[in-house]
Motif scaffolding. Structure first.
Motif, PDB file in Angstrom:
ATOM      1  N   GLY A   1       2.162  18.954 -13.453  1.00  0.00           N
ATOM      2  CA  GLY A   1       3.295  19.617 -14.072  1.00  0.00           C
ATOM      3  C   GLY A   1       4.408  19.967 -13.100  1.00  0.00           C
ATOM      4  O   GLY A   1       5.311  20.735 -13.432  1.00  0.00           O
ATOM      5  N   VAL A   2       4.353  19.415 -11.911  1.00  0.00           N
ATOM      6  CA  VAL A   2       5.397  19.707 -10.912  1.00  0.00           C
ATOM      7  C   VAL A   2       6.696  18.972 -11.268  1.00  0.00           C
ATOM      8  O   VAL A   2       7.780  19.498 -11.081  1.00  0.00           O
ATOM      9  CB  VAL A   2       4.931  19.344  -9.483  1.00  0.00           C
ATOM     10  N   VAL A   3       6.540  17.744 -11.812  1.00  0.00           N
ATOM     11  CA  VAL A   3       7.731  17.039 -12.289  1.00  0.00           C
ATOM     12  C   VAL A   3       7.542  16.776 -13.785  1.00  0.00           C
ATOM     13  O   VAL A   3       6.423  16.669 -14.269  1.00  0.00           O
ATOM     14  CB  VAL A   3       7.937  15.685 -11.548  1.00  0.00           C
ATOM     15  N   SER A   4       8.626  16.753 -14.536  1.00  0.00           N
ATOM     16  CA  SER A   4       8.484  16.531 -15.969  1.00  0.00           C
ATOM     17  C   SER A   4       8.897  15.103 -16.325  1.00  0.00           C
ATOM     18  O   SER A   4       9.535  14.451 -15.540  1.00  0.00           O
ATOM     19  CB  SER A   4       9.344  17.531 -16.740  1.00  0.00           C
TER      20      SER A   4
ATOM     21  N   ALA B   1       0.211  12.138  -9.645  1.00  0.00           N
ATOM     22  CA  ALA B   1      -0.590  13.357  -9.439  1.00  0.00           C
ATOM     23  C   ALA B   1       0.284  14.594  -9.607  1.00  0.00           C
ATOM     24  O   ALA B   1      -0.131  15.573 -10.241  1.00  0.00           O
ATOM     25  CB  ALA B   1      -1.220  13.319  -8.049  1.00  0.00           C
ATOM     26  N   ARG B   2       1.545  14.527  -9.094  1.00  0.00           N
ATOM     27  CA  ARG B   2       2.453  15.669  -9.254  1.00  0.00           C
ATOM     28  C   ARG B   2       2.820  15.853 -10.722  1.00  0.00           C
ATOM     29  O   ARG B   2       2.896  16.959 -11.230  1.00  0.00           O
ATOM     30  CB  ARG B   2       3.723  15.454  -8.428  1.00  0.00           C
ATOM     31  N   GLN B   3       3.039  14.715 -11.402  1.00  0.00           N
ATOM     32  CA  GLN B   3       3.402  14.735 -12.827  1.00  0.00           C
ATOM     33  C   GLN B   3       2.296  15.413 -13.640  1.00  0.00           C
ATOM     34  O   GLN B   3       2.548  16.273 -14.485  1.00  0.00           O
ATOM     35  CB  GLN B   3       3.584  13.299 -13.287  1.00  0.00           C
ATOM     36  N   LYS B   4       1.065  15.020 -13.349  1.00  0.00           N
ATOM     37  CA  LYS B   4      -0.089  15.540 -14.053  1.00  0.00           C
ATOM     38  C   LYS B   4      -0.222  17.054 -13.806  1.00  0.00           C
ATOM     39  O   LYS B   4      -0.599  17.819 -14.680  1.00  0.00           O
ATOM     40  CB  LYS B   4      -1.340  14.825 -13.533  1.00  0.00           C
TER      41      LYS B   4
ATOM     42  N   CYS C   1       0.837  -1.212   0.000  1.00  0.00           N
ATOM     43  CA  CYS C   1       0.000   0.000   0.000  1.00  0.00           C
ATOM     44  C   CYS C   1       0.867   1.255   0.000  1.00  0.00           C
ATOM     45  O   CYS C   1       0.525   2.252  -0.624  1.00  0.00           O
ATOM     46  CB  CYS C   1      -0.938   0.007   1.196  1.00  0.00           C
ATOM     47  N   SER C   2       1.992   1.209   0.709  1.00  0.00           N
ATOM     48  CA  SER C   2       2.878   2.364   0.757  1.00  0.00           C
ATOM     49  C   SER C   2       3.409   2.690  -0.636  1.00  0.00           C
ATOM     50  O   SER C   2       3.384   3.849  -1.074  1.00  0.00           O
ATOM     51  CB  SER C   2       4.022   2.052   1.728  1.00  0.00           C
ATOM     52  N   SER C   3       3.850   1.672  -1.392  1.00  0.00           N
ATOM     53  CA  SER C   3       4.400   1.994  -2.711  1.00  0.00           C
ATOM     54  C   SER C   3       3.286   2.373  -3.682  1.00  0.00           C
ATOM     55  O   SER C   3       3.463   3.256  -4.522  1.00  0.00           O
ATOM     56  CB  SER C   3       5.284   0.869  -3.251  1.00  0.00           C
ATOM     57  N   ARG C   4       2.114   1.778  -3.527  1.00  0.00           N
ATOM     58  CA  ARG C   4       0.974   2.158  -4.371  1.00  0.00           C
ATOM     59  C   ARG C   4       0.639   3.648  -4.149  1.00  0.00           C
ATOM     60  O   ARG C   4       0.413   4.401  -5.097  1.00  0.00           O
ATOM     61  CB  ARG C   4      -0.235   1.282  -4.001  1.00  0.00           C
ATOM     62  N   ALA C   5       0.643   4.078  -2.901  1.00  0.00           N
ATOM     63  CA  ALA C   5       0.337   5.482  -2.588  1.00  0.00           C
ATOM     64  C   ALA C   5       1.428   6.410  -3.130  1.00  0.00           C
ATOM     65  O   ALA C   5       1.129   7.497  -3.640  1.00  0.00           O
ATOM     66  CB  ALA C   5       0.193   5.660  -1.085  1.00  0.00           C
ATOM     67  N   ASN C   6       2.689   5.975  -3.047  1.00  0.00           N
ATOM     68  CA  ASN C   6       3.785   6.798  -3.574  1.00  0.00           C
ATOM     69  C   ASN C   6       3.686   6.971  -5.079  1.00  0.00           C
ATOM     70  O   ASN C   6       3.900   8.067  -5.599  1.00  0.00           O
ATOM     71  CB  ASN C   6       5.138   6.173  -3.212  1.00  0.00           C
ATOM     72  N   VAL C   7       3.349   5.890  -5.760  1.00  0.00           N
ATOM     73  CA  VAL C   7       3.199   5.962  -7.217  1.00  0.00           C
ATOM     74  C   VAL C   7       2.050   6.908  -7.566  1.00  0.00           C
ATOM     75  O   VAL C   7       2.175   7.767  -8.446  1.00  0.00           O
ATOM     76  CB  VAL C   7       2.957   4.545  -7.810  1.00  0.00           C
ATOM     77  N   ALA C   8       0.941   6.787  -6.838  1.00  0.00           N
ATOM     78  CA  ALA C   8      -0.220   7.651  -7.105  1.00  0.00           C
ATOM     79  C   ALA C   8       0.131   9.121  -6.873  1.00  0.00           C
ATOM     80  O   ALA C   8      -0.242   9.994  -7.663  1.00  0.00           O
ATOM     81  CB  ALA C   8      -1.390   7.229  -6.218  1.00  0.00           C
ATOM     82  N   ALA C   9       0.885   9.391  -5.816  1.00  0.00           N
ATOM     83  CA  ALA C   9       1.269  10.784  -5.511  1.00  0.00           C
ATOM     84  C   ALA C   9       2.202  11.324  -6.585  1.00  0.00           C
ATOM     85  O   ALA C   9       2.090  12.476  -7.012  1.00  0.00           O
ATOM     86  CB  ALA C   9       1.946  10.837  -4.136  1.00  0.00           C
ATOM     87  N   PHE C  10       3.109  10.484  -7.059  1.00  0.00           N
ATOM     88  CA  PHE C  10       4.041  10.884  -8.118  1.00  0.00           C
ATOM     89  C   PHE C  10       3.276  11.227  -9.400  1.00  0.00           C
ATOM     90  O   PHE C  10       3.506  12.269 -10.017  1.00  0.00           O
ATOM     91  CB  PHE C  10       5.044   9.755  -8.372  1.00  0.00           C
TER      92      PHE C  10
END
Ligand code: ZN
Ligand code: ZN
Length: 175
Positions: free
Chosen positions: A172-175, A167-170, A156-165
């Motif tokens: 435009g915070v990370v390219s 969301a940031r990508q979408k 669950c921890s890695s699933r949440a990290n991927v989802a947060a990443f």
């Protein structure tokens, strides 16, 4: 008893699928004498206990510490525990839940409550939680030194990290 182990077993009990007695025997892995005795009635009583115990973890997640304490006290009066001093570990005295005449459900409930009550007294009432990786609703006990646990499992921890990443990508915070 190793109270951390029992408190963790208590979270695992809430997360177990006890719709069939197979689920209970899977939960009792490594405890062959209990597995042999587990019945449909134990399973039914433990499903009821799951419903009684979940609000205590939900209160812990919401930092409603007086509800955690009150909830555990209420459950201990509803399910009286008989502790026993055991010396089976070479004179290293510690508490167990007495097994004489106890059904599998009695024993599992007793261990669960004694484990959680000791955890709350020793580490604090804010150590019970519910997984933050929706839609997972599994519970956990937080034994980390700085009380930082948020997820029931690594998965669950890695699933949440991927989802947060993502969301940031979408955003435009990370390219
Ligand atoms: Zn022992
Ligand atoms: Zn989870």
């Amino acid at each position: 008893m190793d109270f951390l182990k029992y408190a963790e077993a208590s979270a695992a009990l809430l997360n177990a699928d006890l719709s069939q007695v197979d689920g209970l025997t899977a939960y009792l892995e490594g405890r062959d004498r209990l597995r042999e005795r587990a019945t449909d009635r134990d399973c039914m009583l433990l499903r009821k206990f799951q419903r009684e115990l979940r609000p205590v973890f939900e209160a812990g997640q919401a930092d409603r510490v007086s509800e955690v304490v009150g909830g555990l006290n209420e459950l201990m009066s509803r399910h009286p525990i008989t502790p026993r001093i055991s010396d089976h570990e070479h004179g290293d005295l510690h508490l167990h839940v007495a097994t004489d005449n106890a059904t599998v459900a009695d024993l599992v409930v007793g261990e669960s409550l004694l484990g959680l009550a000791t955890l709350v007294c020793d580490l604090g009432p804010d150590r019970l939680g519910v997984c933050s990786a929706a839609p997972c609703t599994h519970v956990f006990v937080d034994t980390s030194p700085n009380r930082s646990r948020r997820y029931c499992s690594e998965r669950c921890s890695s699933r949440a990290n991927v989802a947060a990443f993502r969301a940031r990508q979408k955003a435009g915070v990370v390219s």
